[in-house]
Enzyme design. Structure first.
Site, PDB file in Angstrom:
ATOM      1  N   ASP A   1      37.524  41.070  42.318  1.00 43.63           N
ATOM      2  CA  ASP A   1      36.170  40.437  42.080  1.00 43.63           C
ATOM      3  C   ASP A   1      35.424  40.252  43.486  1.00 43.63           C
ATOM      4  O   ASP A   1      34.217  40.422  43.592  1.00 43.63           O
ATOM      5  CB  ASP A   1      36.061  39.202  41.166  1.00 43.63           C
ATOM      6  CG  ASP A   1      36.621  39.488  40.004  1.00 43.63           C
ATOM      7  OD1 ASP A   1      36.530  40.810  39.408  1.00 43.63           O
ATOM      8  OD2 ASP A   1      36.793  38.647  39.099  1.00 43.63           O
TER       9      ASP A   1
ATOM     10  N   GLY B   1      42.344  34.329  42.305  1.00 46.39           N
ATOM     11  CA  GLY B   1      41.080  34.282  42.710  1.00 46.39           C
ATOM     12  C   GLY B   1      40.582  32.873  42.496  1.00 46.39           C
ATOM     13  O   GLY B   1      41.303  32.005  42.859  1.00 46.39           O
TER      14      GLY B   1
HETATM   15  P1  ADP Z   1      41.307  34.322  39.061  1.00 48.57           P
HETATM   16  O1  ADP Z   1      42.380  33.394  39.557  1.00 48.57           O
HETATM   17  O2  ADP Z   1      41.643  35.462  39.129  1.00 48.57           O
HETATM   18  O3  ADP Z   1      40.000  33.863  38.996  1.00 48.57           O
HETATM   19  P2  ADP Z   1      41.508  32.940  36.272  1.00 48.57           P
HETATM   20  O4  ADP Z   1      39.997  32.428  36.292  1.00 48.57           O
HETATM   21  O5  ADP Z   1      41.824  33.462  34.952  1.00 48.57           O
HETATM   22  O6  ADP Z   1      41.627  34.060  37.480  1.00 48.57           O
HETATM   23  O7  ADP Z   1      42.253  31.634  37.100  1.00 48.57           O
HETATM   24  C1  ADP Z   1      43.654  31.842  37.044  1.00 48.57           C
HETATM   25  C2  ADP Z   1      44.325  30.688  36.606  1.00 48.57           C
HETATM   26  O8  ADP Z   1      43.871  29.234  37.434  1.00 48.57           O
HETATM   27  C3  ADP Z   1      43.985  30.260  35.095  1.00 48.57           C
HETATM   28  O9  ADP Z   1      44.826  30.753  34.097  1.00 48.57           O
HETATM   29  C4  ADP Z   1      44.626  28.684  35.139  1.00 48.57           C
HETATM   30  O10 ADP Z   1      45.508  28.428  35.145  1.00 48.57           O
HETATM   31  C5  ADP Z   1      44.068  28.245  36.531  1.00 48.57           C
HETATM   32  N1  ADP Z   1      42.714  27.631  36.669  1.00 48.57           N
HETATM   33  C6  ADP Z   1      41.614  28.201  36.242  1.00 48.57           C
HETATM   34  N2  ADP Z   1      40.732  27.347  36.181  1.00 48.57           N
HETATM   35  C7  ADP Z   1      41.069  26.061  36.824  1.00 48.57           C
HETATM   36  C8  ADP Z   1      40.830  24.834  37.006  1.00 48.57           C
HETATM   37  N3  ADP Z   1      39.426  24.562  36.784  1.00 48.57           N
HETATM   38  N4  ADP Z   1      41.500  23.849  37.235  1.00 48.57           N
HETATM   39  C9  ADP Z   1      42.869  24.065  37.271  1.00 48.57           C
HETATM   40  N5  ADP Z   1      43.260  25.327  37.162  1.00 48.57           N
HETATM   41  C10 ADP Z   1      42.465  26.229  36.893  1.00 48.57           C
HETATM   42  O1  F6P Z   2      38.986  38.652  37.521  1.00 48.89           O
HETATM   43  C1  F6P Z   2      39.500  40.074  37.620  1.00 48.89           C
HETATM   44  C2  F6P Z   2      39.093  40.846  36.501  1.00 48.89           C
HETATM   45  O2  F6P Z   2      39.633  42.185  36.420  1.00 48.89           O
HETATM   46  C3  F6P Z   2      37.328  40.806  36.211  1.00 48.89           C
HETATM   47  O3  F6P Z   2      36.856  41.562  37.018  1.00 48.89           O
HETATM   48  C4  F6P Z   2      37.673  41.265  34.665  1.00 48.89           C
HETATM   49  O4  F6P Z   2      36.268  40.824  34.033  1.00 48.89           O
HETATM   50  C5  F6P Z   2      38.506  40.372  34.245  1.00 48.89           C
HETATM   51  O5  F6P Z   2      39.572  40.057  35.505  1.00 48.89           O
HETATM   52  C6  F6P Z   2      39.529  41.262  33.007  1.00 48.89           C
HETATM   53  O6  F6P Z   2      40.376  40.102  32.547  1.00 48.89           O
HETATM   54  P1  F6P Z   2      41.741  40.431  31.563  1.00 48.89           P
HETATM   55  O7  F6P Z   2      42.627  41.438  32.541  1.00 48.89           O
HETATM   56  O8  F6P Z   2      42.243  39.433  31.298  1.00 48.89           O
HETATM   57  O9  F6P Z   2      41.141  41.480  30.561  1.00 48.89           O
END
Ligand code: ADP
Ligand code: F6P
Length: 319
Positions: free
Chosen positions: A127, A102
């Site tokens: 999401d 994501g």
């Molecule tokens: P998603 O990709 O589903 O939005 P996260 O926000 O947890 O889930 O991001 C996934 C992973 O991407 C994080 O655990 C981290 O390893 C990496 N990541 C998130 N934000 C950053 C950032 N600003 N810079 C570099 N890596 C990031």
């Molecule tokens: O980003 C996907 C998501 O399922 C969100 O909708 C939710 O807020 C979050 O991840 C839950 O995260 P975790 O599985 O780390 O509790």
């Protein structure tokens, strides 16, 4: 191009496995080897990898989650950790990297891209908050699950003449709540993108129940933080026997829908072809019926907007 790598990162989503299958098959057809790093960015930094063969991805299309595992790895925001990953990728002779995830995962993708790694991103998150694609992988399956759960809850809601407040996931995005409410004909919806009035919803539903409504379903996006306030208002203002159901991680599991499988096949093979064409630093996504490329910088500097017709529906059900 001799070897590519792939990771699945952030919250898992249905459709990741069909995409992995497509990536491996497209790469093999073109004589390219595939390394799978386990648990997202953590796997690259810790050098935790597997070789991916046809057998690795056989029999996985119907499975939710990701066979490559995923994780939250906040340490990856730090430059020295990213540099370690770059070193490991070079040592493993990786010519290109495909990242499924994501919004956060695409930030990591852009960071690696800036450090010189050829990266292609694939939007995969329930999401649906990524600019550059109409739908991310997993959204359709998640919506089918939400719809199924609400349909089931209606049975008990109508038997007891109750109101149910259903909380959906989505972080700051109300897409799942909104489309879930649309698909189930729910009475009200609360999403972060649209101003809502809890007391007015409660007054409206009181009137409707006084006039014979049998039950009510109110879908609330977790990003509003308004689940218990909505429930309290239904109890005190509408005098309704009210229950809360938090759908939680039920929304993240389950066999990928046909839509998510086919989208995963298309995005997986296109990601490999994109790297083979020497193009990187982009996320590929579904725009209309076509696959389009958007530079990471654009993906991450734009907010995904909910379409006008959907917004109209949300506004109508928010009061
Ligand atoms: P998603 O990709 O589903 O939005 P996260 O926000 O947890 O889930 O991001 C996934 C992973 O991407 C994080 O655990 C981290 O390893 C990496 N990541 C998130 N934000 C950053 C950032 N600003 N810079 C570099 N890596 C990031
Ligand atoms: O980003 C996907 C998501 O399922 C969100 O909708 C939710 O807020 C979050 O991840 C839950 O995260 P975790 O599985 O780390 O509790």
């Amino acid at each position: 191009m001799k070897r590519i790598a792939v990771i699945t990162s952030g919250g898992d989503s249905a459709g990741m496995n069909p995409t992995l299958k497509s990536i491996v098959e497209e790469a093999k057809r073109n004589g390219i080897s595939v390394t799978g790093f386990l648990k997202g960015y953590r796997g690259i930094v810790e050098n935790n990898a597997i070789e991916m063969y046809f057998q690795t991805v056989s029999g996985i299309v119907q499975r939710g989650g990701t066979v490559l595992k995923s994780s939250r790895f906040p340490e990856f925001k730090e430059l020295p950790v990213q540099q370690k990953a770059v070193g490991n990728l070079h040592n493993s002779h990786i010519d290109g990297l495909i990242i499924l995830g994501g919004d956060g995962s695409m930030r990591g993708a852009m960071a690696l891209s800036k450090l010189g790694i050829p990266v292609v991103g694939i939007p995969a998150s329930i999401d649906n908050d990524l600019y550059g694609t109409n739908l991310s992988l997993g959204v359709d399956t998640s919506l089918n699950m939400i719809t199924h759960c609400i349909d089931i809850i209606k049975d008990t809601a109508s038997s007891h003449n109750r109101a149910f407040v259903i909380e959906t996931m989505g972080r700051a995005s109300g897409y799942l709540a909104l489309v879930g409410a649309m698909a189930t004909g729910s009475e009200a919806v609360l999403i972060p993108e649209v101003e809502y009035d809890i007391e007015s919803i409660a007054r409206r539903l009181k009137l409707e129940h006084d006039n014979g409504r049998a039950y009510s379903i109110i879908v609330v996006s977790e990003g509003t933080g308004a689940t218990s306030d909505m429930s309290d208002a239904l109890k005190t203002i509408a005098k309704l026997d009210t229950r809360i159901t938090v759908l939680g991680h039920l929304q993240r599991g389950g066999s990928p829908s046909v839509f998510d499988r086919i989208l995963g096949f298309r995005l997986g093979s296109r990601a490999v072809q994109t790297l083979m064409d020497g193009v990187s630093g982009v996320m590929i996504g579904l725009m209309g019926s076509n696959i389009a490329m958007t530079p990471f910088a654009d993906v991450l500097s734009h907010k995904k907007i909910i379409g006008e017709r959907y917004m109209k529906f949300a506004k109508r059900l928010s009061h």
